[in-house]
Design an enzyme around this catalytic site. Structure first.
Site, PDB file in Angstrom:
ATOM      1  N   SER A 140       0.713  -1.096   0.064  1.00 22.75           N
ATOM      2  CA  SER A 140      -0.036   0.229  -0.070  1.00 22.75           C
ATOM      3  C   SER A 140       0.737   1.386  -0.032  1.00 22.75           C
ATOM      4  O   SER A 140       1.780   1.312  -1.014  1.00 22.75           O
ATOM      5  CB  SER A 140      -1.163   0.074   1.159  1.00 22.75           C
ATOM      6  OG  SER A 140      -1.946   0.976   1.111  1.00 22.75           O
ATOM      7  N   GLU A 145      -9.735  -4.770  -5.880  1.00 29.44           N
ATOM      8  CA  GLU A 145      -9.182  -3.808  -4.796  1.00 29.44           C
ATOM      9  C   GLU A 145      -9.320  -2.334  -5.479  1.00 29.44           C
ATOM     10  O   GLU A 145      -9.103  -2.356  -6.686  1.00 29.44           O
ATOM     11  CB  GLU A 145      -7.514  -4.506  -4.754  1.00 29.44           C
ATOM     12  CG  GLU A 145      -7.251  -5.081  -3.682  1.00 29.44           C
ATOM     13  CD  GLU A 145      -5.876  -4.989  -3.382  1.00 29.44           C
ATOM     14  OE1 GLU A 145      -5.370  -4.063  -3.270  1.00 29.44           O
ATOM     15  OE2 GLU A 145      -5.204  -6.006  -3.694  1.00 29.44           O
ATOM     16  N   HIS A 151      -6.731  -5.917   0.170  1.00 27.73           N
ATOM     17  CA  HIS A 151      -5.911  -5.143   0.310  1.00 27.73           C
ATOM     18  C   HIS A 151      -5.061  -5.066   1.512  1.00 27.73           C
ATOM     19  O   HIS A 151      -5.416  -5.487   2.582  1.00 27.73           O
ATOM     20  CB  HIS A 151      -6.470  -3.825   0.232  1.00 27.73           C
ATOM     21  CG  HIS A 151      -5.399  -2.403   0.128  1.00 27.73           C
ATOM     22  ND1 HIS A 151      -4.654  -2.273  -0.953  1.00 27.73           N
ATOM     23  CD2 HIS A 151      -4.938  -1.608   1.147  1.00 27.73           C
ATOM     24  CE1 HIS A 151      -3.875  -1.170  -0.572  1.00 27.73           C
ATOM     25  NE2 HIS A 151      -4.324  -0.635   0.611  1.00 27.73           N
TER      26      HIS A 151
END
Length: 285
Positions: free
Chosen positions: A126, A219, A249
């Site tokens: 991320s 996602e 995620h």
């Protein structure tokens, strides 16, 4: 400890639903820590002194959390898994969080963490994937790129090119576009979305090392990975993309309990081991 033994996606969804992260850093940070570690947790260190294979890959992993929450402790299981199963030497550096510290404090901390040794593989999930990518770009421009990149659902574009940021917002249990934009504002402030540090998709990707990208569907950041893969390949980068249906995620943080998380890390580890051996052999010639 949140779980013992194997879990299903439904088990993870139930835990995520029971631990809402809230809207402010003061709430997000302890909520995410409890989600990942349980109510009573002990923070491990940033380096894992566990048995490793001599000469095995050295990985620096930057944790996710939108640059606002998360820590080496919340992501320590990833390092433990890669060390125990694959013999890697994994370091999880701490970096300053927003909004108390705005960009480029996070980049400065990442560069400082490898200031004396960029002969590593950079990794992250991320926002941590964004940090690994931007750090690699800065190192490449300085003529000392890392050996490789392992990116897990990285943020790569904030200019509107990613359709899944809106198309999949209702289906992604971990993040939506509005929440992601709010986190970005805390970190990047008034920096324009077209700034390559904010949207590294727009940077000159030439010179990036071999890159492994993992993402799931549905996602919100699916297109961030697809677009990066396409642009990197067009720039001549040895880039690989794996899209896993049903992957959450930041799903890798649920290893070793969740089979798709283990499989994702195993694929990336195989890639990392391969490039570590190839680049090491080439350096000896």
């Amino acid at each position: 400890m949140p779980f013992h033994g194997d879990v299903t996606r439904d088990d993870l969804l139930a835990r995520i639903a029971a631990h809402p992260l809230g809207d402010t850093p003061a709430v997000m940070r302890p909520a995410f820590r409890e989600l990942m570690l349980g109510r009573d947790s002990v923070a491990p260190g940033s380096r894992h002194d566990r048995p490793r294979r001599p000469g095995g890959p050295r990985v620096v992993w930057f944790h996710g959390g939108g640059y606002v929450f998360g820590s080496p402790a919340t992501h320590a299981r990833i390092a433990t898994y890669l060390t125990d199963r694959h013999g890697f030497d994994v370091t999880l550096p701490a970096y300053r969080l927003a909004p108390e510290n705005s960009w480029p404090a996070q980049l400065d901390d990442a560069l400082a963490a490898i200031a004396h040794d960029s002969d590593v593989i950079l990794a992250g999930d991320s926002a941590g994937g964004h940090l690994a990518l931007v750090t690699a770009l800065h190192l490449a421009r300085a003529g000392r790129p890392p050996r490789g990149l392992l990116l897990f659902s990285p943020n790569t574009d904030r200019t509107g090119r990613s359709a899944t940021r809106t198309e999949m917002a209702a289906d992604d249990p971990m993040v939506d576009d509005a929440g992601d934009r709010a986190l970005a504002e805390m970190c990047f402030g008034a920096r324009p979305p077209s700034d390559p540090d904010v949207s590294p998709l727009l940077a000159d990707l030439t010179g990036l090392p071999p890159t492994w990208i993992e993402v799931g569907t549905p996602e919100v950041l699916l297109d961030d990975s697809r677009l990066l893969h396409a642009r990197a390949a067009a720039a001549g980068v040895d880039a690989h993309l794996t899209v896993t249906p049903g992957m959450l995620h930041m799903g890798q943080i649920w290893a070793p309990w969740w089979a798709p998380a283990r499989a994702s890390l195993d694929r990336a580890a195989a890639f990392a081991t391969g490039i570590w051996r190839r680049t090491g052999a080439a350096a000896e010639l």
